[in-house]
Design an enzyme around this catalytic site. Structure first.
Site, PDB file in Angstrom:
ATOM      1  N   ASP A  33     -23.994 -96.856   1.170  1.00  0.00           N
ATOM      2  CA  ASP A  33     -24.037 -95.403   1.320  1.00  0.00           C
ATOM      3  C   ASP A  33     -24.011 -94.691  -0.027  1.00  0.00           C
ATOM      4  O   ASP A  33     -24.213 -93.481  -0.097  1.00  0.00           O
ATOM      5  CB  ASP A  33     -22.874 -94.914   2.207  1.00  0.00           C
ATOM      6  N   ASN A  34     -23.762 -95.430  -1.119  1.00  0.00           N
ATOM      7  CA  ASN A  34     -23.803 -94.856  -2.461  1.00  0.00           C
ATOM      8  C   ASN A  34     -25.024 -95.325  -3.243  1.00  0.00           C
ATOM      9  O   ASN A  34     -25.058 -95.232  -4.459  1.00  0.00           O
ATOM     10  CB  ASN A  34     -22.531 -95.230  -3.237  1.00  0.00           C
ATOM     11  N   GLY A  67     -19.079 -86.051   4.116  1.00  0.00           N
ATOM     12  CA  GLY A  67     -17.810 -85.431   4.465  1.00  0.00           C
ATOM     13  C   GLY A  67     -17.512 -84.176   3.676  1.00  0.00           C
ATOM     14  O   GLY A  67     -16.711 -83.341   4.104  1.00  0.00           O
ATOM     15  N   ARG A  68     -18.118 -84.023   2.509  1.00  0.00           N
ATOM     16  CA  ARG A  68     -17.896 -82.811   1.707  1.00  0.00           C
ATOM     17  C   ARG A  68     -19.143 -82.421   0.923  1.00  0.00           C
ATOM     18  O   ARG A  68     -19.063 -81.646  -0.025  1.00  0.00           O
ATOM     19  CB  ARG A  68     -16.734 -83.027   0.753  1.00  0.00           C
ATOM     20  N   ASP A 111     -10.292 -82.472   3.900  1.00  0.00           N
ATOM     21  CA  ASP A 111     -10.442 -81.015   3.801  1.00  0.00           C
ATOM     22  C   ASP A 111     -11.826 -80.562   3.352  1.00  0.00           C
ATOM     23  O   ASP A 111     -12.101 -79.373   3.278  1.00  0.00           O
ATOM     24  CB  ASP A 111      -9.373 -80.429   2.856  1.00  0.00           C
ATOM     25  N   LYS A 146     -21.376 -80.118  -3.559  1.00  0.00           N
ATOM     26  CA  LYS A 146     -20.336 -81.112  -3.330  1.00  0.00           C
ATOM     27  C   LYS A 146     -18.985 -80.406  -3.408  1.00  0.00           C
ATOM     28  O   LYS A 146     -18.631 -79.844  -4.439  1.00  0.00           O
ATOM     29  CB  LYS A 146     -20.411 -82.227  -4.366  1.00  0.00           C
ATOM     30  N   ARG A 172     -30.046 -92.044   1.483  1.00  0.00           N
ATOM     31  CA  ARG A 172     -29.366 -93.229   0.969  1.00  0.00           C
ATOM     32  C   ARG A 172     -29.791 -94.471   1.754  1.00  0.00           C
ATOM     33  O   ARG A 172     -30.281 -94.359   2.882  1.00  0.00           O
ATOM     34  CB  ARG A 172     -27.845 -93.049   1.118  1.00  0.00           C
TER      35      ARG A 172
END
Length: 566
Positions: free
Chosen positions: A319-320, A134-135, A166, A154, A239
């Site tokens: 996912d981490n 997402g970022r 955002d 990042k 990942r």
């Protein structure tokens, strides 16, 4: 694969010549993506391994720091940090750099499993097709001195996976991640690395956070915070959740190329992360079995090392979890101070991601990884059975790694469960500082007085004093110390296992608060100290950083516990 025969990279142009984009050149792009890279609106991504995305530059970037250690490892000349093009690229401005091999970045999707349970509902479309970077936007893949590295920004703006956010990172979390990655590397633990850290005073975003001196578990206010971009670097950013995404699509036959795309990403993972241990000439089934074995070995070693130094990942979803077996995510992480097996810095992490439960959390992620590979073995029942045997053996393998780690941490030749359990109970009962206790133990103390500096409370109870001294005697009967020379040898050995300095949150708070005010010296000081965590440093540093957590900080939001890092 391109080979770099040069030891040093003097200029930005030389770095660009080493670009070698295996991910985007060999895997599938999202067929619905715009070719110009302007794929910045939230949407579902149904197929493909990546979405081309142009990063969004921060305005008037301010340099904070770079990793001198990593620059040296890569052969980067220090003058690179003064190069206009280098600054532009790593502050996300790729629009005005003329000699780029590729002027777009890429973002990837992945699935979400929390503690082994598949999640779809947190995706705004209720399908899971909007989980992903997402970022985080990768902007460069290069082979440097024969090793492949991927450079990822990042906080570089929106991607299709931003789910309405955002796409920015704030200075607070960026300082934490920048320092934590290099600290973890210095601790000798596999990790993504930090390259650069930039901020801007011309762009702020709102984030939920806590009031000063609050005890709240939930954020209470919205803060205006400066944006920042940290560049993290790894052999790849694949990942477990990424493999899992393609495994789910293949399992459900979501599109005609689903199984093929799973095979492609798995082979790419092997090529990027496991080529030294998996022969490229083997057939797919043999490669998968070797992959599962090696990932299990790396993951169990990683978790044992996390616990060795007191690190708690906090949010160890699939996912981490890096499929290469290294530390990837530095969101709501923390280093335990007053020892507690249930320590968890993240307010939403729960017991399942707590300090001593990390081996079980790792097992859940390993199971998700194995499940994702099974569609590739559906026609080979005997290979599938072999994979499941490895999968079911994880806890035994993990236990062996943990016992070896504890034996090394205690300086004994063989793990003693009775000695260990008695120690853990004493540590909990007397509230010891995890890092300071094991570092003082490494000096082979004569009695309890020599390790009392690690205790948060005074030892008033004679019974506990007696139990501690009895434990020390039992411990000394197991360590190989016959004279001053052997004592010094063991002490030196234990000090290479038990660091003197770990990255305490209350030190990080001061660093990022000062950085928000434009003072970057505390960040640089922490960087200098925490990249030498095993060293005896100056008396001044010891008095400032080798101390227990002040009592006023216990229970304080943003210090003792944090919300999910933004």
């Amino acid at each position: 694969m391109k080979k770099n025969t040069n030891k040093n990279i003097e200029t930005f142009e030389e770095l660009m010549k080493l670009g070698d984009y295996s991910f985007t050149n060999t895997l599938n792009s999202d067929p619905d993506a715009k070719v110009n890279g302007e794929n910045k609106f939230s949407r579902e991504v149904f197929s493909g391994h990546y979405v081309p995305v142009s990063p969004t530059a921060i305005k008037e970037p301010i340099y904070i720091s770079h990793s001198e250690t990593f620059f040296e490892e890569l052969g980067f000349n220090e003058n690179l940090i003064n190069s206009d093009d280098f600054i532009k690229m790593f502050s996300a401005n790729m629009s005005n750099i003329s000699n780029l091999t590729q002027n777009k970045g890429w973002a990837t999707g992945y699935a979400l499993s929390i503690y082994g349970t598949e999640y779809y509902a947190q995706c705004p479309f209720q399908t899971g097709n909007a989980y992903g970077d997402g970022r985080a936007i990768s902007i460069l893949e290069a082979v440097i001195n024969g090793k492949r590295w991927e450079f990822q920004l990042k906080g570089a703006g929106k991607t299709p996976y931003c789910r309405g956010a955002d796409g920015r990172a704030v200075l607070r979390s960026s300082v934490r991640e920048f320092l934590a990655q290099e600290h973890m590397h210095a601790l000798g633990i596999p990790t993504s690395r930090s390259l650069t850290l930039f901020t801007s005073k011309k762009e702020q975003v709102q984030r939920p956070w806590f009031r000063d001196n609050s005890y709240s578990k939930d954020p209470e206010v919205m803060l205006e915070e400066d944006v920042a971009i940290t560049t993290r670097v790894a052999p790849s950013f694949i990942r477990v959740g990424q493999i899992e995404l393609f495994g789910r699509r293949a399992r459900k036959n979501e599109h005609e190329n689903a199984l093929k795309e799973l095979e492609m990403i798995v082979l790419h993972l092997i090529n990027r992360e496991y080529s030294e241990v998996i022969n490229q000439d083997l057939d797919l089934e043999k490669k998968i079995i070797l992959l599962v074995n090696e990932f299990q070995n790396r993951l169990t070693s990683l978790i044992a090392n996390w616990i060795r130094v007191g690190f708690c990942q906090g949010n160890f979803n699939s996912d981490n979890c890096a499929a290469g077996g290294f530390t990837l995510d530095y969101g709501p992480f923390g280093f335990t101070e007053m020892f507690d097996p249930k320590y968890q810095s993240w307010t939403n992490g729960g017991i399942h991601f707590s300090f001593f439960n990390q081996p079980v959390a790792a097992q859940k992620n390993f199971k998700s990884f194995c499940s994702a590979l099974k569609p590739l073995l559906s026609l080979k029942p005997e290979v599938l059975e072999e994979l499941e045997k490895i999968e079911n053996n994880f806890s035994k393998f993990m236990q062996e790694k943990m016992e070896n780690m504890w034996a090394n941490k205690l300086g004994i030749e063989k793990f003693d469960v009775e000695l260990f359990e008695e120690l853990i109970n004493l540590m909990i009962e007397t509230k010891v500082d995890y890092t300071i206790f094991f570092r003082e133990l490494s000096s082979i103390p004569n009695d309890i007085n020599n390790i009392e500096k690690s205790f948060y409370g005074n030892l008033q109870n004679e019974n506990i004093k007696s139990r501690w001294n009895n434990w020390l005697e039992k411990w000394k009967s197991q360590i190989n110390v016959n004279d001053e020379e052997s004592k010094q040898k063991l002490s030196n050995q234990m000090k290479l296992t038990n660091p003197k300095y770990t990255l305490r949150e209350w030190h990080l708070v001061k660093a990022y608060q000062e950085a928000q005010n434009g003072n970057y010296e505390p960040t640089k000081e922490l960087q200098k100290i925490m990249t030498k965590p095993y060293d005896e440093q100056t008396k001044e540093i010891e008095e400032k950083y080798y101390i227990k957590k002040p009592s006023d900080f216990f229970g304080i939001a943003g210090i003792s516990h944090v919300s999910c890092s933004s």
